[in-house]
Design a protein around this motif. Sequence first.
Motif, PDB file in Angstrom:
ATOM      1  N   GLU A  39       3.888  44.798 -28.419  1.00 59.95           N
ATOM      2  CA  GLU A  39       3.343  44.142 -27.233  1.00 59.95           C
ATOM      3  C   GLU A  39       2.101  44.894 -26.806  1.00 59.95           C
ATOM      4  O   GLU A  39       2.080  46.115 -26.831  1.00 59.95           O
ATOM      5  CB  GLU A  39       4.349  44.175 -26.080  1.00 59.95           C
ATOM      6  CG  GLU A  39       5.493  43.213 -26.243  1.00 59.95           C
ATOM      7  CD  GLU A  39       6.398  43.263 -25.022  1.00 59.95           C
ATOM      8  OE1 GLU A  39       6.645  42.216 -24.445  1.00 59.95           O
ATOM      9  OE2 GLU A  39       6.842  44.371 -24.670  1.00 59.95           O
ATOM     10  N   LEU A  40       1.115  44.131 -26.369  1.00 61.11           N
ATOM     11  CA  LEU A  40      -0.169  44.724 -26.020  1.00 61.11           C
ATOM     12  C   LEU A  40      -0.631  44.202 -24.670  1.00 61.11           C
ATOM     13  O   LEU A  40      -0.566  42.997 -24.404  1.00 61.11           O
ATOM     14  CB  LEU A  40      -1.206  44.338 -27.081  1.00 61.11           C
ATOM     15  CG  LEU A  40      -2.646  44.721 -26.731  1.00 61.11           C
ATOM     16  CD1 LEU A  40      -2.839  46.214 -26.890  1.00 61.11           C
ATOM     17  CD2 LEU A  40      -3.624  43.941 -27.594  1.00 61.11           C
ATOM     18  N   VAL A  41      -1.153  45.102 -23.838  1.00 54.92           N
ATOM     19  CA  VAL A  41      -1.818  44.721 -22.597  1.00 54.92           C
ATOM     20  C   VAL A  41      -3.307  44.993 -22.790  1.00 54.92           C
ATOM     21  O   VAL A  41      -3.678  46.052 -23.319  1.00 54.92           O
ATOM     22  CB  VAL A  41      -1.267  45.514 -21.399  1.00 54.92           C
ATOM     23  CG1 VAL A  41      -1.966  45.116 -20.110  1.00 54.92           C
ATOM     24  CG2 VAL A  41       0.241  45.318 -21.278  1.00 54.92           C
ATOM     25  N   ALA A  42      -4.161  44.048 -22.416  1.00 56.63           N
ATOM     26  CA  ALA A  42      -5.604  44.224 -22.627  1.00 56.63           C
ATOM     27  C   ALA A  42      -6.379  43.681 -21.442  1.00 56.63           C
ATOM     28  O   ALA A  42      -6.022  42.642 -20.868  1.00 56.63           O
ATOM     29  CB  ALA A  42      -6.039  43.509 -23.902  1.00 56.63           C
ATOM     30  N   LEU A 142      -6.990  48.996 -23.595  1.00 54.49           N
ATOM     31  CA  LEU A 142      -5.768  48.548 -24.264  1.00 54.49           C
ATOM     32  C   LEU A 142      -4.609  49.377 -23.749  1.00 54.49           C
ATOM     33  O   LEU A 142      -4.737  50.588 -23.555  1.00 54.49           O
ATOM     34  CB  LEU A 142      -5.908  48.739 -25.772  1.00 54.49           C
ATOM     35  CG  LEU A 142      -7.162  48.137 -26.398  1.00 54.49           C
ATOM     36  CD1 LEU A 142      -7.317  48.592 -27.842  1.00 54.49           C
ATOM     37  CD2 LEU A 142      -7.125  46.614 -26.311  1.00 54.49           C
TER      38      LEU A 142
ATOM     39  N   ALA B  30      -4.556  41.807 -16.241  1.00 60.37           N
ATOM     40  CA  ALA B  30      -4.746  42.050 -17.668  1.00 60.37           C
ATOM     41  C   ALA B  30      -3.919  41.023 -18.429  1.00 60.37           C
ATOM     42  O   ALA B  30      -3.062  40.352 -17.852  1.00 60.37           O
ATOM     43  CB  ALA B  30      -4.299  43.475 -18.030  1.00 60.37           C
ATOM     44  N   ALA B  31      -4.203  40.906 -19.720  1.00 60.56           N
ATOM     45  CA  ALA B  31      -3.464  39.970 -20.572  1.00 60.56           C
ATOM     46  C   ALA B  31      -2.284  40.689 -21.206  1.00 60.56           C
ATOM     47  O   ALA B  31      -2.276  41.913 -21.339  1.00 60.56           O
ATOM     48  CB  ALA B  31      -4.386  39.429 -21.658  1.00 60.56           C
ATOM     49  N   LEU B  32      -1.274  39.918 -21.597  1.00 59.49           N
ATOM     50  CA  LEU B  32      -0.131  40.467 -22.326  1.00 59.49           C
ATOM     51  C   LEU B  32       0.058  39.638 -23.591  1.00 59.49           C
ATOM     52  O   LEU B  32       0.249  38.423 -23.516  1.00 59.49           O
ATOM     53  CB  LEU B  32       1.138  40.431 -21.464  1.00 59.49           C
ATOM     54  CG  LEU B  32       2.429  40.882 -22.163  1.00 59.49           C
ATOM     55  CD1 LEU B  32       2.362  42.356 -22.558  1.00 59.49           C
ATOM     56  CD2 LEU B  32       3.641  40.649 -21.243  1.00 59.49           C
ATOM     57  N   LEU B  33      -0.006  40.307 -24.736  1.00 64.08           N
ATOM     58  CA  LEU B  33       0.148  39.630 -26.029  1.00 64.08           C
ATOM     59  C   LEU B  33       1.377  40.150 -26.749  1.00 64.08           C
ATOM     60  O   LEU B  33       1.690  41.345 -26.685  1.00 64.08           O
ATOM     61  CB  LEU B  33      -1.062  39.898 -26.933  1.00 64.08           C
ATOM     62  CG  LEU B  33      -2.266  38.982 -26.785  1.00 64.08           C
ATOM     63  CD1 LEU B  33      -3.052  39.355 -25.539  1.00 64.08           C
ATOM     64  CD2 LEU B  33      -3.154  39.090 -28.003  1.00 64.08           C
ATOM     65  N   THR B  34       2.046  39.262 -27.451  1.00 61.92           N
ATOM     66  CA  THR B  34       3.117  39.656 -28.345  1.00 61.92           C
ATOM     67  C   THR B  34       2.549  39.738 -29.755  1.00 61.92           C
ATOM     68  O   THR B  34       1.850  38.826 -30.203  1.00 61.92           O
ATOM     69  CB  THR B  34       4.254  38.617 -28.320  1.00 61.92           C
ATOM     70  OG1 THR B  34       4.703  38.489 -26.983  1.00 61.92           O
ATOM     71  CG2 THR B  34       5.409  39.054 -29.198  1.00 61.92           C
ATOM     72  N   LEU B  35       2.822  40.831 -30.444  1.00 61.94           N
ATOM     73  CA  LEU B  35       2.336  41.017 -31.805  1.00 61.94           C
ATOM     74  C   LEU B  35       3.510  40.921 -32.788  1.00 61.94           C
ATOM     75  O   LEU B  35       4.675  40.964 -32.383  1.00 61.94           O
ATOM     76  CB  LEU B  35       1.665  42.382 -31.935  1.00 61.94           C
ATOM     77  CG  LEU B  35       0.517  42.660 -30.951  1.00 61.94           C
ATOM     78  CD1 LEU B  35       0.075  44.113 -31.033  1.00 61.94           C
ATOM     79  CD2 LEU B  35      -0.658  41.742 -31.217  1.00 61.94           C
ATOM     80  N   LEU B  86     -11.365  39.200 -25.895  1.00 62.65           N
ATOM     81  CA  LEU B  86     -11.815  39.327 -24.507  1.00 62.65           C
ATOM     82  C   LEU B  86     -13.326  39.178 -24.499  1.00 62.65           C
ATOM     83  O   LEU B  86     -14.014  39.758 -25.358  1.00 62.65           O
ATOM     84  CB  LEU B  86     -11.406  40.673 -23.905  1.00 62.65           C
ATOM     85  CG  LEU B  86      -9.887  40.881 -23.822  1.00 62.65           C
ATOM     86  CD1 LEU B  86      -9.398  41.721 -24.987  1.00 62.65           C
ATOM     87  CD2 LEU B  86      -9.483  41.511 -22.501  1.00 62.65           C
TER      88      LEU B  86
END
Lengths: 311, 311
Positions: A39-42, A142, B30-35, B86
């Motif tokens: 999981e990533l916050v950007a 990030l 901020a955005a939250l992505l699942t990888l 972004l």
Amino acid sequence: MAGMELDFVEWLRQRMPKSSQVRIGIGDDAALLTLSRPELVATADLLIDGVHFLTAEHPPEAIGYKALAVNLSDLAAMAAKPAGALVSLALPRDGAGGLTPSELAKRLFDGMLPLAEEFGSPIVGGDTNVHAGPLVVSVTALGEPTGRGVVRRDGARPGDVLLVTGELGGSLAGKHLGFTPRVTEALTLHQTVELQAMMDLSDGLSLDLARLCKASGVGAVVEAAAVPISAAASALAMTTGDLPLKHALSDGEDFELLLSVSPDDADRLLSDTPPGCRLIAIGKVVASEGVTLRQPDGTMEPLLTSGYEHR
Amino acid sequence: MAGMELDFVEWLRQRMPKSSQVRIGIGDDAALLTLSRPELVATADLLIDGVHFLTAEHPPEAIGYKALAVNLSDLAAMAAKPAGALVSLALPRDGAGGLTPSELAKRLFDGMLPLAEEFGSPIVGGDTNVHAGPLVVSVTALGEPTGRGVVRRDGARPGDVLLVTGELGGSLAGKHLGFTPRVTEALTLHQTVELQAMMDLSDGLSLDLARLCKASGVGAVVEAAAVPISAAASALAMTTGDLPLKHALSDGEDFELLLSVSPDDADRLLSDTPPGCRLIAIGKVVASEGVTLRQPDGTMEPLLTSGYEHR
């Protein structure tokens, strides 16, 4: 790090603290980071000479510091742990403040690097160019969620207590360049209680609280007497003729956290505040839409969304 | 998405294709992505009016397309799968090309969105500001390695064959604004053979190959007759008086991939090229440092690092 002079890339690479998370840093086509979980916050913020800072007045180190700090503040607002940052620069061809573009770039990074090290956010990539316009500093930060997930701004519930992490207003007198992003506080608070909603205060409490309320589908009542007013806001009020409270509500660039927690959690946090944190209760979340300011005599007035918005 | 007008954020949010990877997109701090796995590839490129494009000549859609495409090209160079981007903008206060800042921003995104959709790289955050300078488009692209890991630029070994994915030179005649980033090709090739080293050609084959060789601690011999020369390079040569080969070697902004593979893998790729890929062998990796150009008559000359480097 595209477009960058090789000696500059080498200069920067040597200054970057070693990080076990950074598998490939500056120097390849892209960086490779190892995260704790998939999981990533950007987040990204771009700062411009004449809008967010003044190269004629502010040391480049302070400008670099601010550019990274505002991004770390956005990670803090999600209760995310910093993992790295990418920094892209548009440098004025003729330099600024008597510095060449290359000297300017190095001093910007000199301001960023201690902050990058303190918060575990190594600079892993970016791009540097020279152009005919003003200095532009574009940063992407990030981060990663902790095991408790991120905190959004849309979870405030009627009955919640609203808290802020510090005094507000007058930031442009200096704090906006040297504030500490509330990363540690956010992570500590997130471990301690259930944070229903959180954001960082970048455009002034009145505007940012309206955003939090809108996202959560709620309203709020702010106690005028409870809003913590900074000394800088009081000093500024003497020159502007506005009330210190007005500055605290609308100056912006405070970079404190605004959080919404249950009354029980608020009691707990206020009676036994975690070490290193400051917390001030400023009001309550209500079901009816709109944000209201309650004066000490009980009179209520709508809180205007007069925050400073960068254009 | 800090600093952005609310209606613009809403406009952009509605246009963003739904992605199961994006848990929180535009609109929070901020955005939250699942990888797919706990690894992240990240790269950033910043493009400026007058340096990388011309608002007076180029449609904003083409500028937006290019700004995202150069970043996707860097992900391709690592054999990474795009996951999001972004986008931060510094918009000229007076607009450009007869467009207001807001119209300009929308048309930049109109150019990015089809590319974002095609390559699975939704725009998850950014920042938009207006200032007194030229248009600056700063993009950070996020990606993930496949199960085979990333491909670095430092793994070329003596004996390897050097391949490129398309014709070189003359990009400024148009290709630099409309090229297809070689994302699909990179992922396909990475599945098919062992890619020893790879990078994208942004500053011209002569300079970029020197970088790949330096990173790998090797040298290279390029066959002059094998370098694929674009029609645009040939046309340009008629006006500049330089050889078409010189343009192919040093114009830059080709955004083709340069890869280094074993002779066996090269044979396999050239005799049975995967669908959708083009591959041209241009030379070999050698143990001795330096990059040499071999003419058809056998004469050797050092390949000068005369690539175009953005400053």
